[in-house]
Design a protein around this motif. Structure first.
Motif, short mmCIF file in Angstrom:
data_model
loop_
_atom_site.label_atom_id
_atom_site.label_comp_id
_atom_site.label_asym_id
_atom_site.label_seq_id
_atom_site.Cartn_x
_atom_site.Cartn_y
_atom_site.Cartn_z
N THR A 422 -6.27 17.23 -6.60
CA THR A 422 -5.23 16.21 -6.71
C THR A 422 -4.25 16.38 -5.55
N ALA A 423 -4.16 15.35 -4.71
CA ALA A 423 -3.25 15.38 -3.56
C ALA A 423 -2.18 14.32 -3.74
N LYS A 424 -0.93 14.71 -3.50
CA LYS A 424 0.20 13.78 -3.60
C LYS A 424 0.90 13.68 -2.25
N ILE A 425 1.17 12.42 -1.86
CA ILE A 425 1.78 12.18 -0.55
C ILE A 425 2.97 11.24 -0.72
N PRO A 426 4.15 11.61 -0.22
CA PRO A 426 5.30 10.69 -0.26
C PRO A 426 5.17 9.65 0.87
N ILE A 427 4.67 8.48 0.53
CA ILE A 427 4.39 7.45 1.53
C ILE A 427 5.69 6.73 1.92
N ARG A 428 5.84 6.41 3.20
CA ARG A 428 7.00 5.66 3.69
C ARG A 428 6.69 4.17 3.54
#
Length: 435
Positions: A422-428
Motif C-alpha cells: 500500500t503506497a500513499k502519495i500526497p498529490i498536488r
C-alpha cells in the motif's frame, strides 16, 4: 559616552583653546604696538628689534581671519572624509597654509597651532605611507614655525619685545599665561592622540576578530560544500540505481517469463512461440530505451509518449502476456494526470511491485487499484502468490520507500496470504486535474 564623542569634544576643546590663545597673543601684540606709538617710543623699539613689525590692526585681523579659515577647513575635512585622497590632500595643504599664516601674523610667538593641525590631519590618515608623509609634513611645519630656528630670518619680533613695555609683574603674568595655554594645548593633544591610538588599535582587533570569524565561516562553508557534493553524488547514484533496477528488473522478469513460456510452447505451437519471441524483443528494446533515458536523468520513455493511465495499461498488458499472469487494474481516479515527478513515482511503484510479485512471489494473479481520498492518492498492489512470513527489505522495497519519501508519501506492506503493498502519495491536485 562613546570614545568617538570624547575624541570629538577633545578636538573642539583644542580649537577653542587655541582660538583664545590666538586672540590673547594678537591682542597683546596690538596693544603693545599702539602703546609704543602713543608714548612716542617707536624709534627705540625699532632700534631694539631691528625689524619693522606689521601694523597693529593687520596683526589682529590677519591672525584671527587665518585661524577661522583653518577651523572652517577642518570642519569641511571631517564632513568630506572619504571623498578621495586628492580632496583630502588639497584641504591638508590649505590647513597648513592658514596655520603658517596665523603663526606668521603672531610673529611666531605661539606655535600651538601646529598640534591642532597635526590632530586634525592624523585622524584621517590610513596606512604606513600616508603616515610617513604626515610625519615629514609635521617636521617641516614645526621647523617653519619655530621662532628660535627661523624667526630672525623672517624678520619676526620676539614675544619679550612686545611685553617689555609692561610692568615686571605683568610681564611675568603674560609669560605664565602663554605657557599655560601652551601646556594645556599639549595635554589635550596627548589625550586626543591616546584615545585615537586606542581606537585604532581596537578597530584593528575588531577587524582581526571579524577576519578570523570569516575564515572559520569559509572553512565551514567549504566543508559543507564538500559534504553537499558528496550527498548529491550519493543521491544521484541511488537515483540511477533505482531507475536501472526498476527498468531492468521489470524487463528481465518479463523476458524470463516469456522464455519459459516459449520453451513450453516451442514443440506444441511454433507459430505462437514466434509471436511471443517478437513480443519479448519489443519489451527488451523498450527496456534498453528506458535504461538509457534513466542514465540521462529523464523519465521513463513510455511516459514521454503517452498518458500515465495508458502507460500503466500497456506495461501491465505486456507483463501479463509474457508472464502468463492475470493482472487486474482498477483505476478510480479520472483523469489519471499529475505532475511529472508524481507520475514517475506512481509508474515506478506499480512497476516494481508487480515485478516483485512475479519474480519473488511467483504470483499468477495480481490486483492493482488506485483511488483517492482528500489530498491523498492510494495505490494497492495485492498478489496471490506464496507470500512471505518474514520480510527482509531488499533493493526494490527500499527504493520504493525512497521514491515515496521524496514526495512526502509512505509505504506499507505485509506478506500473509500473498503479498500486499500500500503506497500513499500526497498529490498536488491543481487546475489541470480539476478540469
Amino acid at each position: 559616552m562613546s570614545r568617538e564623542n570624547v575624541i570629538t569634544k577633545l578636538q573642539i576643546g583644542i580649537y577653542l583653546l587655541n582660538f583664545v590663545a590666538v586672540c590673547l597673543v594678537a591682542g597683546i601684540m596690538t596693544y603693545s604696538l599702539r602703546e609704543i606709538v602713543e608714548v612716542m617710543d617707536a624709534r627705540n623699539f625699532l632700534k631694539a628689534v631691528q625689524v619693522r613689525p606689521w601694523r597693529p590692526g593687520t596683526i589682529l585681523f590677519t591672525s584671527v581671519t587665518c585661524y577661522l579659515m583653518l577651523m572652517v577647513l577642518s570642519g569641511i575635512s571631517q564632513l568630506w572624509e572619504g571623498r578621495g585622497k586628492w580632496v583630502r590632500s588639497m584641504i591638508m595643504v590649505g590647513e597648513i597654509g592658514f596655520c603658517i599664516g596665523t603663526t606668521f601674523a603672531l610673529n611666531m610667538n605661539y606655535d600651538g597651532l601646529v598640534l591642532l593641525v597635526v590632530a586634525d590631519m592624523i585622524r584621517g590618515q590610513k596606512g604606513g605611507k600616508q603616515k610617513l608623509i604626515l610625519l615629514l609634513a609635521v617636521t617641516g611645519l614645526y621647523t617653519i614655525t619655530d621662532y628660535n630656528l627661523l624667526g630672525r630670518y623672517f624678520g619676526m619680533v620676539p614675544w619679550d619685545s612686545f611685553i617689555s613695555y609692561f610692568s615686571v609683574s605683568t610681564q611675568a603674568l603674560l609669560r605664565g599665561t602663554r605657557s599655560i595655554f601652551v601646556s594645556m594645548n599639549l595635554v589635550l593633544f596627548i589625550l586626543y592622540m591616546v584615545l585615537l591610538i586606542q581606537g585604532e588599535h581596537r578597530e584593528k582587533e575588531r577587524i582581526r576578530f571579524l577576519n578570523a570569524q570569516l575564515e572559520s565561516a569559509n572553512l565551514k562553508l567549504k566543508a559543507y560544500a564538500a559534504e553537499a557534493e558528496k550527498n548529491a553524488e550519493t543521491r544521484e547514484r541511488n537515483r540511477l540505481a533505482r531507475e536501472i533496477h526498476d527498468t531492468l528488473g521489470h524487463v528481465l522478469t518479463g523476458i524470463i517469463a516469456g522464455i519459459d513460456a516459449c520453451i513450453t510452447l516451442i514443440d506444441i505451437s511454433p507459430e505462437e512461440t514466434r509471436k511471443r519471441l517478437v513480443k519479448i524483443g519489443d519489451v527488451t528494446r523498450q527496456g534498453i530505451t528506458d535504461v538509457r533515458r534513466s542514465v540521462s536523468k529523464l523519465r521513463p520513455d513510455v511516459l514521454e509518449k503517452m498518458e500515465l493511465e495508458k502507460a500503466l495499461t500497456q506495461m501491465l498488458d505486456d507483463l501479463s502476456h509474457n508472464a502468463k499472469a492475470e493482472i487486474g487494474f482498477d483505476n478510480q481516479v479520472h483523469p489519471l494526470k499529475f505532475h511529472e515527478d508524481e507520475e514517475d513515482v506512481v509508474y515506478r511503484v506499480i512497476q516494481e511491485a508487480t515485478t516483485n510479485s512475479i519474480r519473488h512471489g511467483h504470483a499468477e494473479k495480481i490486483h492493482i487499484s488506485i483511488h483517492k481520498k482528500d489530498q491523498w492518492l492510494t495505490i494497492t498492489v495485492k498478489d496471490y502468490g506464496k507470500g512471505c512470513e518474514i520480510i527482509e527489505k531488499g533493493f526494490g522495497l527500499r527504493h520504493m520507500e525512497e521514491r515515496l519519501k521524496i514526495l512526502g508519501g509512505s509505504l506499507e506492506y505485509e506478506g500473509h496470504d500473498g503479498f500486499l503493498i500500500t503506497a500513499k502519495i500526497p498529490i498536488r491536485w491543481g487546475e489541470e486535474y480539476d478540469s
